[in-house]
Each structure stands twice: as C-alpha cells, then as structure tokens.
Scaffold this motif. Structure first.
Motif, PDB file in Angstrom:
ATOM      1  N   LEU A 303     -20.436  -5.411   5.864  1.00 55.08           N
ATOM      2  CA  LEU A 303     -19.053  -5.076   5.525  1.00 55.08           C
ATOM      3  C   LEU A 303     -18.999  -4.001   4.454  1.00 55.08           C
ATOM      4  O   LEU A 303     -18.140  -3.104   4.497  1.00 55.08           O
ATOM      5  CB  LEU A 303     -18.323  -6.331   5.055  1.00 55.08           C
ATOM      6  CG  LEU A 303     -16.817  -6.221   4.814  1.00 55.08           C
ATOM      7  CD1 LEU A 303     -16.091  -5.901   6.110  1.00 55.08           C
ATOM      8  CD2 LEU A 303     -16.276  -7.515   4.219  1.00 55.08           C
ATOM      9  N   ALA A 304     -19.915  -4.049   3.495  1.00 54.45           N
ATOM     10  CA  ALA A 304     -19.909  -3.098   2.390  1.00 54.45           C
ATOM     11  C   ALA A 304     -20.248  -1.681   2.822  1.00 54.45           C
ATOM     12  O   ALA A 304     -19.953  -0.727   2.089  1.00 54.45           O
ATOM     13  CB  ALA A 304     -20.885  -3.552   1.309  1.00 54.45           C
ATOM     14  N   THR A 305     -20.830  -1.510   4.004  1.00 52.62           N
ATOM     15  CA  THR A 305     -21.098  -0.155   4.494  1.00 52.62           C
ATOM     16  C   THR A 305     -19.813   0.583   4.818  1.00 52.62           C
ATOM     17  O   THR A 305     -19.811   1.810   4.900  1.00 52.62           O
ATOM     18  CB  THR A 305     -21.979  -0.188   5.755  1.00 52.62           C
ATOM     19  OG1 THR A 305     -21.236  -0.757   6.853  1.00 52.62           O
ATOM     20  CG2 THR A 305     -23.252  -0.984   5.517  1.00 52.62           C
ATOM     21  N   GLY A 306     -18.718  -0.160   5.023  1.00 53.92           N
ATOM     22  CA  GLY A 306     -17.451   0.456   5.379  1.00 53.92           C
ATOM     23  C   GLY A 306     -17.321   0.801   6.842  1.00 53.92           C
ATOM     24  O   GLY A 306     -16.285   1.331   7.272  1.00 53.92           O
ATOM     25  N   HIS A 307     -18.347   0.488   7.642  1.00 53.01           N
ATOM     26  CA  HIS A 307     -18.313   0.855   9.063  1.00 53.01           C
ATOM     27  C   HIS A 307     -18.801  -0.287   9.951  1.00 53.01           C
ATOM     28  O   HIS A 307     -19.710  -0.104  10.767  1.00 53.01           O
ATOM     29  CB  HIS A 307     -19.171   2.103   9.307  1.00 53.01           C
ATOM     30  CG  HIS A 307     -18.757   3.287   8.496  1.00 53.01           C
ATOM     31  ND1 HIS A 307     -17.646   4.050   8.801  1.00 53.01           N
ATOM     32  CD2 HIS A 307     -19.287   3.829   7.384  1.00 53.01           C
ATOM     33  CE1 HIS A 307     -17.515   5.018   7.901  1.00 53.01           C
ATOM     34  NE2 HIS A 307     -18.497   4.907   7.032  1.00 53.01           N
ATOM     35  N   PRO A 308     -18.197  -1.464   9.835  1.00 56.24           N
ATOM     36  CA  PRO A 308     -18.652  -2.565  10.684  1.00 56.24           C
ATOM     37  C   PRO A 308     -18.213  -2.436  12.140  1.00 56.24           C
ATOM     38  O   PRO A 308     -18.742  -3.119  13.010  1.00 56.24           O
ATOM     39  CB  PRO A 308     -18.023  -3.793  10.030  1.00 56.24           C
ATOM     40  CG  PRO A 308     -16.803  -3.273   9.371  1.00 56.24           C
ATOM     41  CD  PRO A 308     -17.151  -1.888   8.885  1.00 56.24           C
ATOM     42  N   GLY A 309     -17.215  -1.567  12.424  1.00 56.51           N
ATOM     43  CA  GLY A 309     -16.758  -1.378  13.797  1.00 56.51           C
ATOM     44  C   GLY A 309     -15.810  -2.442  14.292  1.00 56.51           C
ATOM     45  O   GLY A 309     -15.517  -2.525  15.491  1.00 56.51           O
ATOM     46  N   GLY A 310     -15.292  -3.251  13.412  1.00 53.69           N
ATOM     47  CA  GLY A 310     -14.393  -4.338  13.771  1.00 53.69           C
ATOM     48  C   GLY A 310     -14.565  -5.460  12.770  1.00 53.69           C
ATOM     49  O   GLY A 310     -15.283  -5.335  11.775  1.00 53.69           O
ATOM     50  N   LYS A 311     -13.904  -6.570  13.021  1.00 53.21           N
ATOM     51  CA  LYS A 311     -13.977  -7.696  12.102  1.00 53.21           C
ATOM     52  C   LYS A 311     -15.289  -8.454  12.257  1.00 53.21           C
ATOM     53  O   LYS A 311     -15.967  -8.390  13.280  1.00 53.21           O
ATOM     54  CB  LYS A 311     -12.803  -8.645  12.333  1.00 53.21           C
ATOM     55  CG  LYS A 311     -11.451  -8.061  11.964  1.00 53.21           C
ATOM     56  CD  LYS A 311     -11.346  -7.791  10.469  1.00 53.21           C
ATOM     57  CE  LYS A 311     -11.386  -9.063   9.656  1.00 53.21           C
ATOM     58  NZ  LYS A 311     -11.263  -8.808   8.191  1.00 53.21           N
TER      59      LYS A 311
END
Length: 318
Positions: A303-311
């Motif tokens: 999540l902290a990467t900012g790019h999880p691609g969704g929830k």
C-alpha cells in the motif's frame, strides 16, 4: 453471559510502523445490549490504519487495535439489539465501518455501525466499500458538484478516485481525471476522461474539458494537484483535498477528514445509500490483492508504494 472464544488481532503497543505491530491472542467480550460480535471474513486495508498509530495522536490510546472496516458474519447479538440496517440474526453477513480492531478474527462492536452486507460483493470487496465510498461522497457533496457540470479529479485511478468516478457518473457529472498512462483504462472503465499528470497538466485539462471546470477534488495531496486546481477553478470553496491539509489552510480551500465532526456526521448518514448502490450493482470495489491476516505488515508495504492497483484486504481464513 458466556464469553466468546479466543481470537487473534493486530495491535500497536506503542506508536510505530506496521513492522512494529504485534499479532496477539485476545478474548472479545460477549456483546452487551446495543452490540454484536462479528466473525471477520475480510478486513479492509486503508492508509489511515497505519497513519493513525504511526505517532502520538489525539483520541488514540495505546495499545491500539488496528483496522476500521470489516466484512463478516454475526456470531452473537446483544439483547434487544438491531443493527444499523434493521433486525438481524446470528449467521447474517454484514459489513462494519468506523470500528476499531478490524484486523482480527473476531470482534465485538456497536451494532449501529453494522449493516447487512451487499450480496453483490465478495467479503474482500465489501470490507473496502465504506471508507473510500463515504470519502468520495463527501468530496462531491462539499464542492456542490451538480449534474451537467465538469469537474477535475486528481488521483482518479486510486481507491477514492474510482468511487468518485462511479458516484459522479450516476449523478450525470462529467469527470476529468488525472492518472498515469498505465491507468487510463481504469479511468475510462468508470466513466472518466483520463489526463496525464505532470508538466502541462492545466492545459491538458482545459483541452479535455472543452469548457469550464466547476470544481476540483484532490485525492493525492501534491502541490501540482493544488496549484492546477487553483488555476482552473475560480471559487476556492469548490476545491477540496483529503491530503494537502497544509495547502488547504494556506490557500483557503476545503479540507475534509473522517476525524472532523462534520465529516463524521456526513459519512455516517451516507452509509446506507452507498450500501444500496452496491446492492444494485451501481457501485463496485476493485480489489487488487488479498493477504492472509498475519501478513498485515506486508500488505501495508504494498500500500505504501502508492500503486497497489486497487484495494487490498486481509483474510483471516486464508
């Protein structure tokens, strides 16, 4: 009254990052009047879960149980108790929002925070419906976005952004949404017009809009998002951020957060409406990945990467 069986939960004993949390055994209390106990099938993973225990914070006492929203099934109901959506029975599938301790196998919560789960959603999807959904609804409400208007949405492919896109489309509001080019399809999917963020953003938004931008909604908190919003929207009362709180105070734009009393009231009032939209198939929740409950720190690293691609969701039975 007999107490329920032992359960597992994530807690922060002291302020710190997810890597410092402890996964512990505990005994949830049996529900009193006005309470219910939920067997958690999925816990939604949100930035606020970690943010609110990262350092000392008003209203947070340590040790603090982690997690604000879950989906699961009722295992016990206190005497003379109905849930937020009405009468309920043991075994009913439910969602709970604005609770504490969602990263658990079982928890006891105030019944008014619990609603019948939309049958159209999986537990992983339902556990991620209300935090982003109520945030998105409030952003549209406080800016007065109206049918026929064109608005600008920063962070359109993120979790809050996707909910804004869906709710705006239902109301006949056109959305120009910023995103990376690799996420344009996601913005298109939910009815938005994607534009690439970066140098020249204001001109690209003007070209895509072909007319005035009535309001701007910032779900990313960058200086670029605020600066472009100020450039394109004349009325600062129609610019809202959920992340750039310093800029909000300095530039006279709106800022909202779930901890603010007005936001709390609005988000509680809109819960049933959002659940009904989901039940009708008008509001979906894209889930990128699920993790076992004991992998909460790993989920937060993604999540902290900012790019999880969704929830993301934590699954106790995984």
């Amino acid at each position: 009254m007999k107490r329920v069986t032992m359960a597992l939960q994530w807690i922060a004993r002291t302020p710190g990052a997810p890597e410092t949390w402890d996964f512990v055994e505990y005994e949830p209390p049996a529900p009193a009047e006005g309470e219910v106990t939920i067997r958690v099938r999925a816990a939604g993973v949100n930035p606020a879960d970690a943010k609110h225990v990262a350092g000392p914070r008003a209203g947070v006492e340590f040790p603090a149980a982690i997690g604000y929203e879950v989906s699961g099934e009722l295992t016990a109901i206190g005497p003379n108790t109905a849930i937020g959506s009405g009468a309920a029975s043991v075994g009913d599938e439910v969602v709970a929002f604005r609770v504490r301790g969602g990263y658990s196998t079982q928890l006891t919560v105030p019944a008014e925070k619990v609603f019948a789960k939309p049958t159209t959603l999986t537990h992983a999807e339902a556990s991620n419906l209300l935090l982003v959904g109520t945030t998105a609804a409030e952003m549209l409400a406080v800016t007065g976005a109206a049918p026929g208007e064109t608005i600008l949405l920063h962070g359109a492919s993120g979790a809050v952004g996707v909910s804004v896109l869906q709710q705006a489309r239902l109301r006949g509001i056109r959305v120009i949404g910023t995103a990376g080019e690799n996420r344009f399809d996601e913005v298109h999917r939910f009815g938005g017009v994607p534009v690439r963020y970066g140098d020249g953003l204001a001109d690209r938004v003007r070209d895509a809009a072909g007319g005035p931008i009535a309001a701007a909604l910032d779900a990313v908190g960058t200086d670029e998002a605020v600066d472009v919003s100020l450039d394109l929207v004349a009325d600062r009362r129609r610019i809202v951020t959920i992340a750039a709180f310093g800029r909000a105070g300095a530039d006279g734009i709106l800022a909202i957060a779930g901890s603010m009393p007005a936001s709390t009231r609005f988000r509680d009032e809109v819960r049933a409406e959002l659940i009904a939209l989901a039940q009708n198939g008008d509001l979906v929740v894209p889930v990128a990945r699920t993790f076992a409950l004991d992998q909460a720190p790993e989920a937060h690293r993604l999540l902290a990467t900012g790019h999880p691609g969704g929830k993301l969701a934590l699954i106790p039975d995984a």
